[in-house]
Design a protein around this motif. Sequence first.
Motif, mmCIF file in Angstrom:
data_model
loop_
_atom_site.group_PDB
_atom_site.id
_atom_site.type_symbol
_atom_site.label_atom_id
_atom_site.label_comp_id
_atom_site.label_asym_id
_atom_site.label_seq_id
_atom_site.Cartn_x
_atom_site.Cartn_y
_atom_site.Cartn_z
ATOM 1 N N UNK A 164 4.778 9.926 -7.154
ATOM 2 C CA UNK A 164 5.050 10.084 -8.090
ATOM 3 C C UNK A 164 5.150 10.560 -9.566
ATOM 4 N N UNK A 165 3.660 9.413 -9.643
ATOM 5 C CA UNK A 165 3.883 9.915 -11.058
ATOM 6 C C UNK A 165 3.341 11.547 -10.896
ATOM 7 N N UNK A 166 1.673 11.794 -10.431
ATOM 8 C CA UNK A 166 1.649 13.041 -10.272
ATOM 9 C C UNK A 166 2.444 14.245 -10.400
ATOM 10 N N UNK A 167 3.823 13.887 -9.628
ATOM 11 C CA UNK A 167 4.287 15.269 -9.942
ATOM 12 C C UNK A 167 4.864 15.156 -10.991
ATOM 13 N N UNK A 168 5.640 13.657 -11.959
ATOM 14 C CA UNK A 168 6.270 14.238 -13.372
ATOM 15 C C UNK A 168 5.117 14.873 -14.034
ATOM 16 N N UNK A 169 3.352 14.242 -14.468
ATOM 17 C CA UNK A 169 3.013 14.588 -14.934
ATOM 18 C C UNK A 169 2.866 16.139 -15.843
ATOM 19 N N UNK A 214 0.718 -1.273 0.412
ATOM 20 C CA UNK A 214 0.125 -0.139 0.289
ATOM 21 C C UNK A 214 0.470 1.431 -0.004
ATOM 22 N N UNK A 215 1.962 0.910 1.038
ATOM 23 C CA UNK A 215 3.099 2.082 0.268
ATOM 24 C C UNK A 215 3.951 2.451 -0.439
ATOM 25 N N UNK A 216 3.864 1.700 -1.200
ATOM 26 C CA UNK A 216 4.754 1.382 -2.394
ATOM 27 C C UNK A 216 3.589 2.478 -3.449
ATOM 28 N N UNK A 217 2.269 1.832 -3.387
ATOM 29 C CA UNK A 217 0.935 1.769 -4.533
ATOM 30 C C UNK A 217 1.429 3.888 -4.388
ATOM 31 N N UNK A 218 0.927 4.084 -2.615
ATOM 32 C CA UNK A 218 0.876 5.519 -2.242
ATOM 33 C C UNK A 218 1.516 6.451 -2.946
ATOM 34 N N UNK A 219 3.283 5.460 -3.012
ATOM 35 C CA UNK A 219 4.474 6.967 -3.488
ATOM 36 C C UNK A 219 5.033 6.644 -5.382
ATOM 37 N N UNK A 220 4.464 5.471 -5.405
ATOM 38 C CA UNK A 220 4.440 5.786 -6.765
ATOM 39 C C UNK A 220 3.147 6.125 -7.336
ATOM 40 N N UNK A 221 1.804 6.627 -6.782
ATOM 41 C CA UNK A 221 0.403 7.512 -7.365
ATOM 42 C C UNK A 221 1.144 9.283 -7.222
#
Length: 92
Positions: A87-92, A78-85
């Motif tokens: 990171x993806x939102x920052x680089x979009x 769950x923590x990994x998924x939240x971090x990926x979300x």
Amino acid sequence: MNDPRLRASDADRQRVVADLERHTAAGRLSLDEFSTRVDAVLAARTHGDLGQVVGDLPPEARPSADARHLLVAFAVAAVVVALLAVIISVYR
């Protein structure tokens, strides 16, 4: 349990009561049996006394190590998924 001749602590008694609660929830004990056994636990002086109260119950009522490992794995995922979300939102 340890040496049956050793004195039981309050923490030992609380652990046995928690085990009895799990056995009752699993349907192994009626409420009357639970009440009688809790009275015996609270009156127990030694580990041997505590062992007699739960001696006829299976030990698997306690949560297994596998269940704890699964919970930890789920929390990490769950923590990994939240971090990926993030990171993806920052680089979009």
